[in-house]
Design an enzyme around this catalytic site. Structure first.
Site, PDB file in Angstrom:
ATOM      1  N   ARG A 145       0.550  -3.009   7.089  1.00 43.35           N
ATOM      2  CA  ARG A 145       1.305  -2.427   7.908  1.00 43.35           C
ATOM      3  C   ARG A 145       1.916  -2.941   9.121  1.00 43.35           C
ATOM      4  O   ARG A 145       3.177  -2.574   9.450  1.00 43.35           O
ATOM      5  CB  ARG A 145       0.322  -1.022   8.862  1.00 43.35           C
ATOM      6  N   LYS A 147     -11.090  -4.458  -6.132  1.00 42.09           N
ATOM      7  CA  LYS A 147     -12.467  -4.448  -5.182  1.00 42.09           C
ATOM      8  C   LYS A 147     -13.437  -3.948  -6.296  1.00 42.09           C
ATOM      9  O   LYS A 147     -13.943  -2.958  -5.973  1.00 42.09           O
ATOM     10  CB  LYS A 147     -12.170  -3.648  -4.193  1.00 42.09           C
ATOM     11  N   ASN A 199     -21.812  -5.841 -16.382  1.00 40.44           N
ATOM     12  CA  ASN A 199     -21.169  -5.452 -17.871  1.00 40.44           C
ATOM     13  C   ASN A 199     -20.053  -4.866 -17.336  1.00 40.44           C
ATOM     14  O   ASN A 199     -18.731  -5.346 -17.618  1.00 40.44           O
ATOM     15  CB  ASN A 199     -22.005  -4.721 -18.729  1.00 40.44           C
ATOM     16  N   THR A 200     -19.796  -3.804 -16.546  1.00 37.59           N
ATOM     17  CA  THR A 200     -18.669  -3.164 -16.121  1.00 37.59           C
ATOM     18  C   THR A 200     -17.796  -3.784 -15.349  1.00 37.59           C
ATOM     19  O   THR A 200     -16.448  -4.038 -15.462  1.00 37.59           O
ATOM     20  CB  THR A 200     -19.000  -1.861 -15.436  1.00 37.59           C
ATOM     21  N   ASP A 253       0.873  -1.220   0.088  1.00 39.66           N
ATOM     22  CA  ASP A 253       0.035   0.181   0.071  1.00 39.66           C
ATOM     23  C   ASP A 253       0.959   1.129   0.069  1.00 39.66           C
ATOM     24  O   ASP A 253       1.162   1.962   1.058  1.00 39.66           O
ATOM     25  CB  ASP A 253      -1.040   0.006   1.243  1.00 39.66           C
ATOM     26  N   ASP A 297     -19.537  -2.978  -9.121  1.00 40.49           N
ATOM     27  CA  ASP A 297     -20.190  -2.272 -10.282  1.00 40.49           C
ATOM     28  C   ASP A 297     -21.277  -3.459 -10.781  1.00 40.49           C
ATOM     29  O   ASP A 297     -21.168  -4.550 -10.466  1.00 40.49           O
ATOM     30  CB  ASP A 297     -19.167  -2.204 -11.331  1.00 40.49           C
ATOM     31  N   ASP A 343      -5.989  -6.305  -5.915  1.00 38.69           N
ATOM     32  CA  ASP A 343      -7.013  -5.931  -5.113  1.00 38.69           C
ATOM     33  C   ASP A 343      -7.830  -4.792  -5.824  1.00 38.69           C
ATOM     34  O   ASP A 343      -7.774  -3.725  -5.269  1.00 38.69           O
ATOM     35  CB  ASP A 343      -6.560  -5.616  -3.628  1.00 38.69           C
ATOM     36  N   THR A 366     -13.064  -5.444   6.739  1.00 37.71           N
ATOM     37  CA  THR A 366     -12.537  -5.576   7.890  1.00 37.71           C
ATOM     38  C   THR A 366     -12.600  -4.354   8.853  1.00 37.71           C
ATOM     39  O   THR A 366     -12.405  -4.552  10.393  1.00 37.71           O
ATOM     40  CB  THR A 366     -11.275  -6.239   8.077  1.00 37.71           C
ATOM     41  N   LYS A 381       0.118  -8.141  -2.868  1.00 37.17           N
ATOM     42  CA  LYS A 381      -1.222  -7.630  -2.962  1.00 37.17           C
ATOM     43  C   LYS A 381      -1.066  -6.036  -3.147  1.00 37.17           C
ATOM     44  O   LYS A 381      -0.333  -5.296  -2.710  1.00 37.17           O
ATOM     45  CB  LYS A 381      -2.167  -7.806  -1.606  1.00 37.17           C
TER      46      LYS A 381
HETATM   47  O1  C5P Z   1      -2.266  -2.493   6.925  1.00 34.78           O
HETATM   48  P1  C5P Z   1      -3.208  -3.669   7.027  1.00 34.78           P
HETATM   49  O2  C5P Z   1      -2.723  -4.997   7.455  1.00 34.78           O
HETATM   50  O3  C5P Z   1      -4.563  -3.028   7.710  1.00 34.78           O
HETATM   51  O4  C5P Z   1      -4.022  -3.808   5.381  1.00 34.78           O
HETATM   52  C1  C5P Z   1      -4.923  -4.617   5.240  1.00 34.78           C
HETATM   53  C2  C5P Z   1      -5.096  -4.464   3.704  1.00 34.78           C
HETATM   54  O5  C5P Z   1      -5.905  -5.303   3.275  1.00 34.78           O
HETATM   55  C3  C5P Z   1      -5.211  -3.560   3.161  1.00 34.78           C
HETATM   56  O6  C5P Z   1      -4.506  -3.353   1.877  1.00 34.78           O
HETATM   57  C4  C5P Z   1      -6.739  -3.419   2.636  1.00 34.78           C
HETATM   58  O7  C5P Z   1      -6.923  -2.889   1.560  1.00 34.78           O
HETATM   59  C5  C5P Z   1      -7.041  -4.803   2.543  1.00 34.78           C
HETATM   60  N1  C5P Z   1      -8.249  -5.395   2.798  1.00 34.78           N
HETATM   61  C6  C5P Z   1      -8.807  -5.034   4.209  1.00 34.78           C
HETATM   62  N2  C5P Z   1     -10.024  -5.485   4.619  1.00 34.78           N
HETATM   63  C7  C5P Z   1     -11.032  -6.014   3.529  1.00 34.78           C
HETATM   64  C8  C5P Z   1     -10.118  -6.296   2.349  1.00 34.78           C
HETATM   65  C9  C5P Z   1      -8.853  -5.968   2.014  1.00 34.78           C
HETATM   66  O8  C5P Z   1      -8.242  -4.508   5.139  1.00 34.78           O
HETATM   67  N3  C5P Z   1     -11.870  -6.655   3.783  1.00 34.78           N
END
Ligand code: C5P
Length: 224
Positions: free
Chosen positions: A205, A63, A69-70, A11, A66, A61, A116, A35
């Site tokens: 993180r 996500k 079709n999109t 990220d 939509d 990722d 989450t 990811k």
């Molecule tokens: O830094 P951290 O461990 O919280 O990052 C979690 C990663 O997982 C982020 O890239 C976030 O976009 C992704 N994610 C998430 N919860 C979801 C789906 C994806 O935290 N339900």
């Protein structure tokens, strides 16, 4: 024992940082996948960087959320990247999931359940009148119906999801002991998440902030 599989969340928009992440996750006792989320995917050089990655497990990722079709067209538009995984929000609805699955080919299509970062209070604010667990269970059933290849849920829902979804369960919301939750809500430690039956973890993180090598050693010790 099978090597634990970790998707490290890259990220950032900084290519040097991503290269460092890749370099420092080599020769480890873990299987690493990379990811890339909205931040990197939308950065100026992100797509090109991903197109040049060789012999890596790559998780786009996107996500997608939509209309059918999109959703399907978006997947077709990134075919050239030969991604191992792509995400779509299950809340896009059964028809969108089916349309996406129809065109995803060898790329595994992952259904994202309730984020989450959300808790029951946040769900109420959005307008849902079911709690997290009930919604995730419902979405897992939909993912199963649409024959998706994997599910993303919080580690707190793995056991529940397993009852209705028999393929890969990938869990973000992971924190090494002592690390701050930050913007996440439904979190667990890596060891407990695997113990609950996760196929793979997404960790951002807790691994990428500070010294990556030290963080990975901490993770390996935690998993013992
Ligand atoms: O830094 P951290 O461990 O919280 O990052 C979690 C990663 O997982 C982020 O890239 C976030 O976009 C992704 N994610 C998430 N919860 C979801 C789906 C994806 O935290 N339900």
């Amino acid at each position: 024992m099978k090597k634990p599989k970790i998707f490290i969340a890259c990220d950032t928009t900084n290519l040097k940082k991503v290269n460092r992440i890749i370099e420092e996750t080599k020769n480890s006792k873990l299987i690493f996948g990379y990811k890339f989320g909205l931040e990197f995917l939308n950065s100026k050089k992100g797509r090109n960087f991903i197109s040049k990655l060789k012999k890596k497990i790559v998780f786009g990722d996107y996500k997608i959320a939509d209309i059918p079709n999109t959703s399907a067209s978006a997947i077709k538009a990134v075919k050239d990247l030969k991604l191992n995984y792509i995400t779509i929000h299950i809340s896009s609805g059964l028809k969108a999931l089916e349309a996406a699955k129809k065109v995803s080919g060898k790329t595994k299509l992952i259904g994202v359940t309730i984020l989450t970062s959300l808790d029951n209070k946040a769900l109420k604010e959005i307008g849902y009148n079911k709690d997290v667990k009930k919604l995730v269970l419902k979405q897992a059933k939909l993912a199963s119906k649409a024959k998706l290849d994997a599910i993303v849920c919080s580690p707190l829902e793995i056991k529940l999801v397993k009852k209705v979804f028999k393929k890969e369960i990938i869990t973000p919301g992971i924190r090494l002991p002592g690390d701050k939750k930050g913007d996440q809500s439904r979190v667990m430690t890596p060891k407990l998440a695997f113990k609950n039956g996760a196929s793979a973890l997404v960790i951002g993180r807790s691994l990428t902030k500070g010294n990556i090598k030290n963080n990975i050693q901490k993770l390996i010790r935690e998993l013992k």
